[in-house]
Design a protein around this motif. Structure first.
Motif, PDB file in Angstrom:
ATOM      1  N   THR A  23       0.921  -1.130   0.037  1.00 11.14           N
ATOM      2  CA  THR A  23      -0.100   0.025  -0.134  1.00 11.14           C
ATOM      3  C   THR A  23       1.010   1.289   0.206  1.00 11.14           C
ATOM      4  OG1 THR A  23      -1.795  -0.914   1.108  1.00 11.14           O
ATOM      5  CG2 THR A  23      -1.884   1.236   1.229  1.00 11.14           C
ATOM      6  N   ARG A  60     -10.534  -4.863  -9.545  1.00 12.52           N
ATOM      7  CA  ARG A  60     -10.761  -3.966  -8.743  1.00 12.52           C
ATOM      8  C   ARG A  60     -10.915  -4.471  -7.371  1.00 12.52           C
ATOM      9  NH1 ARG A  60     -11.380   1.837  -8.908  1.00 12.52           N
ATOM     10  NH2 ARG A  60     -11.196   1.558 -11.164  1.00 12.52           N
ATOM     11  N   ALA A  63      -7.834  -6.226  -6.114  1.00 13.66           N
ATOM     12  CA  ALA A  63      -6.836  -5.613  -5.462  1.00 13.66           C
ATOM     13  C   ALA A  63      -7.218  -4.564  -4.140  1.00 13.66           C
ATOM     14  CB  ALA A  63      -6.458  -4.269  -6.538  1.00 13.66           C
ATOM     15  N   ALA A  64      -8.500  -4.552  -4.026  1.00 14.59           N
ATOM     16  CA  ALA A  64      -9.152  -4.111  -2.538  1.00 14.59           C
ATOM     17  C   ALA A  64      -9.075  -4.927  -1.637  1.00 14.59           C
ATOM     18  CB  ALA A  64     -10.614  -3.635  -2.874  1.00 14.59           C
ATOM     19  N   ASN A  69      -7.292   0.416   3.337  1.00 17.36           N
ATOM     20  CA  ASN A  69      -8.149   1.202   2.933  1.00 17.36           C
ATOM     21  C   ASN A  69      -7.587   2.593   3.376  1.00 17.36           C
ATOM     22  OD1 ASN A  69     -10.575   2.507   1.657  1.00 17.36           O
ATOM     23  ND2 ASN A  69     -11.832   1.938   3.341  1.00 17.36           N
ATOM     24  N   VAL A  80      -6.767   2.044  -3.739  1.00 17.46           N
ATOM     25  CA  VAL A  80      -7.442   1.236  -4.993  1.00 17.46           C
ATOM     26  C   VAL A  80      -7.369   2.365  -6.227  1.00 17.46           C
ATOM     27  CG1 VAL A  80      -9.003  -0.200  -5.887  1.00 17.46           C
ATOM     28  CG2 VAL A  80      -8.283  -0.532  -3.494  1.00 17.46           C
TER      29      VAL A  80
END
Length: 120
Positions: A23, A60, A63-64, A69, A80
């Motif tokens: 991240t 998507r 990847a999330a 987050n 993301v």
């Protein structure tokens, strides 16, 4: 997130550490860490960028499931969104090799080899 190196951690801690490092690479473009961690997180980041290039809804969501987050305070985008909107289009024509690991120096306290991993 299959890997070969255990990095001195139990599997849950290792997976969380790789998620955090991946991240940070996506959000900041490059980070400094130990050389062994950089080699491991390179695998995760390359797979994430491949998902970003694919660009569909399933990619998507995959990847999330890996990325944290977090929101970039400057742009207001999540990790993301940064991956799919900013990072992946830069590598549209490439087939792998999105990251580079540059070895720098040995850390003062424990003499661990350090490296910079980034999107180049």
């Amino acid at each position: 997130m299959a890997n070969n190196r255990k990095l001195g951690r139990v599997s849950s801690h290792r997976k969380a550490m790789l998620r955090n490092l991946a991240t940070d690479v996506i959000m900041h473009g490059k980070i400094e860490t130990t050389a062994t961690r950089a080699k491991e997180v390179r695998k995760v980041v390359d797979k994430l960028i491949t998902l970003g290039i694919r660009g569909d809804l399933h990619a998507r969501r995959q990847a999330a499931a890996i990325l944290q987050n977090v929101v970039d305070p400057a742009t207001g985008k999540t990790a993301v969104q940064v991956l799919f909107d900013d990072v992946a289009p830069k590598f549209k024509g490439k087939n792998g090799g999105y990251t580079r690991v540059i070895k720098t120096y040995n850390r003062k306290g424990d003499n661990a080899p350090m490296a910079i991993i980034g999107l180049f």
